[in-house]
Write a protein that holds these residues in place. Sequence first.
Motif, PDB file in Angstrom:
ATOM      1  N   PRO A  39      72.187 -55.509  24.017  1.00  0.00           N
ATOM      2  CA  PRO A  39      72.872 -55.321  25.294  1.00  0.00           C
ATOM      3  C   PRO A  39      72.881 -53.862  25.725  1.00  0.00           C
ATOM      4  O   PRO A  39      72.866 -52.958  24.892  1.00  0.00           O
ATOM      5  CB  PRO A  39      74.288 -55.806  25.003  1.00  0.00           C
ATOM      6  CG  PRO A  39      74.485 -55.476  23.572  1.00  0.00           C
ATOM      7  CD  PRO A  39      73.144 -55.692  22.927  1.00  0.00           C
ATOM      8  N   LYS A  40      72.894 -53.669  26.989  1.00  0.00           N
ATOM      9  CA  LYS A  40      72.921 -52.310  27.526  1.00  0.00           C
ATOM     10  C   LYS A  40      74.334 -51.731  27.518  1.00  0.00           C
ATOM     11  O   LYS A  40      74.507 -50.534  27.365  1.00  0.00           O
ATOM     12  CB  LYS A  40      72.371 -52.339  28.954  1.00  0.00           C
ATOM     13  CG  LYS A  40      71.915 -51.012  29.471  1.00  0.00           C
ATOM     14  CD  LYS A  40      71.186 -51.191  30.794  1.00  0.00           C
ATOM     15  CE  LYS A  40      70.517 -49.919  31.221  1.00  0.00           C
ATOM     16  NZ  LYS A  40      69.757 -50.098  32.458  1.00  0.00           N
ATOM     17  N   TYR A  41      75.354 -52.589  27.641  1.00  0.00           N
ATOM     18  CA  TYR A  41      76.709 -52.073  27.831  1.00  0.00           C
ATOM     19  C   TYR A  41      77.712 -52.526  26.769  1.00  0.00           C
ATOM     20  O   TYR A  41      78.902 -52.375  26.978  1.00  0.00           O
ATOM     21  CB  TYR A  41      77.213 -52.452  29.226  1.00  0.00           C
ATOM     22  CG  TYR A  41      76.314 -51.912  30.310  1.00  0.00           C
ATOM     23  CD1 TYR A  41      76.250 -50.549  30.562  1.00  0.00           C
ATOM     24  CD2 TYR A  41      75.505 -52.759  31.056  1.00  0.00           C
ATOM     25  CE1 TYR A  41      75.418 -50.052  31.552  1.00  0.00           C
ATOM     26  CE2 TYR A  41      74.665 -52.257  32.048  1.00  0.00           C
ATOM     27  CZ  TYR A  41      74.629 -50.908  32.287  1.00  0.00           C
ATOM     28  OH  TYR A  41      73.794 -50.401  33.258  1.00  0.00           O
ATOM     29  N   LEU A  42      77.276 -53.108  25.675  1.00  0.00           N
ATOM     30  CA  LEU A  42      78.171 -53.445  24.568  1.00  0.00           C
ATOM     31  C   LEU A  42      77.805 -52.591  23.363  1.00  0.00           C
ATOM     32  O   LEU A  42      76.646 -52.234  23.175  1.00  0.00           O
ATOM     33  CB  LEU A  42      78.046 -54.921  24.184  1.00  0.00           C
ATOM     34  CG  LEU A  42      78.493 -55.946  25.200  1.00  0.00           C
ATOM     35  CD1 LEU A  42      78.189 -57.362  24.711  1.00  0.00           C
ATOM     36  CD2 LEU A  42      79.977 -55.803  25.497  1.00  0.00           C
ATOM     37  N   THR A  43      78.786 -52.314  22.530  1.00  0.00           N
ATOM     38  CA  THR A  43      78.530 -51.509  21.338  1.00  0.00           C
ATOM     39  C   THR A  43      78.040 -52.391  20.189  1.00  0.00           C
ATOM     40  O   THR A  43      78.208 -53.624  20.204  1.00  0.00           O
ATOM     41  CB  THR A  43      79.809 -50.791  20.872  1.00  0.00           C
ATOM     42  OG1 THR A  43      80.744 -51.781  20.413  1.00  0.00           O
ATOM     43  CG2 THR A  43      80.415 -49.939  21.978  1.00  0.00           C
ATOM     44  N   GLU A  45      79.372 -52.515  17.307  1.00  0.00           N
ATOM     45  CA  GLU A  45      80.564 -53.115  16.707  1.00  0.00           C
ATOM     46  C   GLU A  45      80.997 -54.376  17.456  1.00  0.00           C
ATOM     47  O   GLU A  45      81.397 -55.366  16.845  1.00  0.00           O
ATOM     48  CB  GLU A  45      81.711 -52.091  16.672  1.00  0.00           C
ATOM     49  CG  GLU A  45      81.485 -50.941  15.717  1.00  0.00           C
ATOM     50  CD  GLU A  45      80.489 -49.892  16.217  1.00  0.00           C
ATOM     51  OE1 GLU A  45      80.238 -49.807  17.443  1.00  0.00           O
ATOM     52  OE2 GLU A  45      79.945 -49.166  15.373  1.00  0.00           O
ATOM     53  N   GLU A  46      80.923 -54.343  18.775  1.00  0.00           N
ATOM     54  CA  GLU A  46      81.314 -55.511  19.572  1.00  0.00           C
ATOM     55  C   GLU A  46      80.390 -56.696  19.299  1.00  0.00           C
ATOM     56  O   GLU A  46      80.847 -57.830  19.139  1.00  0.00           O
ATOM     57  CB  GLU A  46      81.315 -55.169  21.063  1.00  0.00           C
ATOM     58  CG  GLU A  46      82.443 -54.236  21.456  1.00  0.00           C
ATOM     59  CD  GLU A  46      82.313 -53.697  22.864  1.00  0.00           C
ATOM     60  OE1 GLU A  46      83.344 -53.628  23.553  1.00  0.00           O
ATOM     61  OE2 GLU A  46      81.181 -53.345  23.295  1.00  0.00           O
ATOM     62  N   VAL A  47      79.098 -56.440  19.240  1.00  0.00           N
ATOM     63  CA  VAL A  47      78.131 -57.508  19.002  1.00  0.00           C
ATOM     64  C   VAL A  47      78.276 -58.066  17.594  1.00  0.00           C
ATOM     65  O   VAL A  47      78.322 -59.282  17.384  1.00  0.00           O
ATOM     66  CB  VAL A  47      76.690 -57.002  19.245  1.00  0.00           C
ATOM     67  CG1 VAL A  47      75.664 -58.033  18.802  1.00  0.00           C
ATOM     68  CG2 VAL A  47      76.493 -56.652  20.713  1.00  0.00           C
ATOM     69  N   GLU A  48      78.375 -57.186  16.621  1.00  0.00           N
ATOM     70  CA  GLU A  48      78.471 -57.638  15.232  1.00  0.00           C
ATOM     71  C   GLU A  48      79.819 -58.290  14.924  1.00  0.00           C
ATOM     72  O   GLU A  48      79.912 -59.087  13.989  1.00  0.00           O
ATOM     73  CB  GLU A  48      78.180 -56.482  14.284  1.00  0.00           C
ATOM     74  CG  GLU A  48      76.715 -56.077  14.344  1.00  0.00           C
ATOM     75  CD  GLU A  48      76.364 -54.925  13.417  1.00  0.00           C
ATOM     76  OE1 GLU A  48      77.287 -54.255  12.885  1.00  0.00           O
ATOM     77  OE2 GLU A  48      75.155 -54.698  13.226  1.00  0.00           O
ATOM     78  N   SER A  49      80.847 -57.997  15.724  1.00  0.00           N
ATOM     79  CA  SER A  49      82.163 -58.599  15.482  1.00  0.00           C
ATOM     80  C   SER A  49      82.157 -60.099  15.729  1.00  0.00           C
ATOM     81  O   SER A  49      83.032 -60.817  15.247  1.00  0.00           O
ATOM     82  CB  SER A  49      83.234 -57.931  16.347  1.00  0.00           C
ATOM     83  OG  SER A  49      83.132 -58.340  17.695  1.00  0.00           O
ATOM     84  N   TYR A  52      76.651 -61.660  15.485  1.00  0.00           N
ATOM     85  CA  TYR A  52      75.264 -61.595  15.928  1.00  0.00           C
ATOM     86  C   TYR A  52      74.659 -60.293  15.422  1.00  0.00           C
ATOM     87  O   TYR A  52      75.368 -59.338  15.102  1.00  0.00           O
ATOM     88  CB  TYR A  52      75.161 -61.630  17.460  1.00  0.00           C
ATOM     89  CG  TYR A  52      75.546 -62.964  18.058  1.00  0.00           C
ATOM     90  CD1 TYR A  52      74.814 -64.107  17.764  1.00  0.00           C
ATOM     91  CD2 TYR A  52      76.619 -63.080  18.929  1.00  0.00           C
ATOM     92  CE1 TYR A  52      75.158 -65.334  18.317  1.00  0.00           C
ATOM     93  CE2 TYR A  52      76.967 -64.300  19.485  1.00  0.00           C
ATOM     94  CZ  TYR A  52      76.232 -65.416  19.168  1.00  0.00           C
ATOM     95  OH  TYR A  52      76.573 -66.622  19.717  1.00  0.00           O
ATOM     96  N   GLN A  53      73.334 -60.245  15.368  1.00  0.00           N
ATOM     97  CA  GLN A  53      72.632 -59.022  15.016  1.00  0.00           C
ATOM     98  C   GLN A  53      72.596 -58.118  16.247  1.00  0.00           C
ATOM     99  O   GLN A  53      72.560 -58.608  17.370  1.00  0.00           O
ATOM    100  CB  GLN A  53      71.182 -59.328  14.597  1.00  0.00           C
ATOM    101  CG  GLN A  53      71.060 -60.344  13.483  1.00  0.00           C
ATOM    102  CD  GLN A  53      71.481 -59.791  12.150  1.00  0.00           C
ATOM    103  OE1 GLN A  53      71.146 -58.680  11.796  1.00  0.00           O
ATOM    104  NE2 GLN A  53      72.253 -60.574  11.419  1.00  0.00           N
ATOM    105  N   TYR A  54      72.583 -56.797  16.022  1.00  0.00           N
ATOM    106  CA  TYR A  54      72.541 -55.837  17.125  1.00  0.00           C
ATOM    107  C   TYR A  54      71.239 -55.060  17.068  1.00  0.00           C
ATOM    108  O   TYR A  54      70.748 -54.710  16.005  1.00  0.00           O
ATOM    109  CB  TYR A  54      73.709 -54.858  17.018  1.00  0.00           C
ATOM    110  CG  TYR A  54      73.650 -53.746  18.040  1.00  0.00           C
ATOM    111  CD1 TYR A  54      74.151 -53.934  19.322  1.00  0.00           C
ATOM    112  CD2 TYR A  54      73.078 -52.517  17.739  1.00  0.00           C
ATOM    113  CE1 TYR A  54      74.088 -52.928  20.276  1.00  0.00           C
ATOM    114  CE2 TYR A  54      73.008 -51.507  18.686  1.00  0.00           C
ATOM    115  CZ  TYR A  54      73.511 -51.715  19.942  1.00  0.00           C
ATOM    116  OH  TYR A  54      73.433 -50.710  20.879  1.00  0.00           O
ATOM    117  N   LEU A  55      70.688 -54.782  18.240  1.00  0.00           N
ATOM    118  CA  LEU A  55      69.518 -53.927  18.369  1.00  0.00           C
ATOM    119  C   LEU A  55      69.727 -53.042  19.585  1.00  0.00           C
ATOM    120  O   LEU A  55      70.139 -53.538  20.645  1.00  0.00           O
ATOM    121  CB  LEU A  55      68.251 -54.772  18.535  1.00  0.00           C
ATOM    122  CG  LEU A  55      66.927 -54.037  18.685  1.00  0.00           C
ATOM    123  CD1 LEU A  55      66.621 -53.164  17.470  1.00  0.00           C
ATOM    124  CD2 LEU A  55      65.806 -55.033  18.918  1.00  0.00           C
TER     125      LEU A  55
END
Length: 101
Positions: A39-43, A45-49, A52-55
């Motif tokens: 995502p362009k506007y999520l951190t 930490e927010e995604v992994e909370s 989901y995996q973050y990139l």
Amino acid sequence: MDRIIQHWKNNEDLQDLTHATAHLIHGSSEGRFKITYAPKYLTKEEVESVHYQYLDYNKALQLYPIDKLKNGFNRLENGEEIYFISTPSAGLWTTQEKLNH
């Protein structure tokens, strides 16, 4: 899915948002595959909370040139196979149908 339904049964705030609970079910891999969000506007930490995996957004655009991908399975130059959905809200239904058959 069973875990999400159990959370719904035990949490009044989710019961007030039944449609949100349904989206959680539809957006779950149920451990069958991994889901990575860039995502362009999520951190991170927010995604992994929400498990989901973050990139990083810019890194994702380098790795996955969306202007060259077709809907469905794609094999990248590095050999990675991905399933690309250009319109996730509509494409999720198609993906689940293909993966379940």
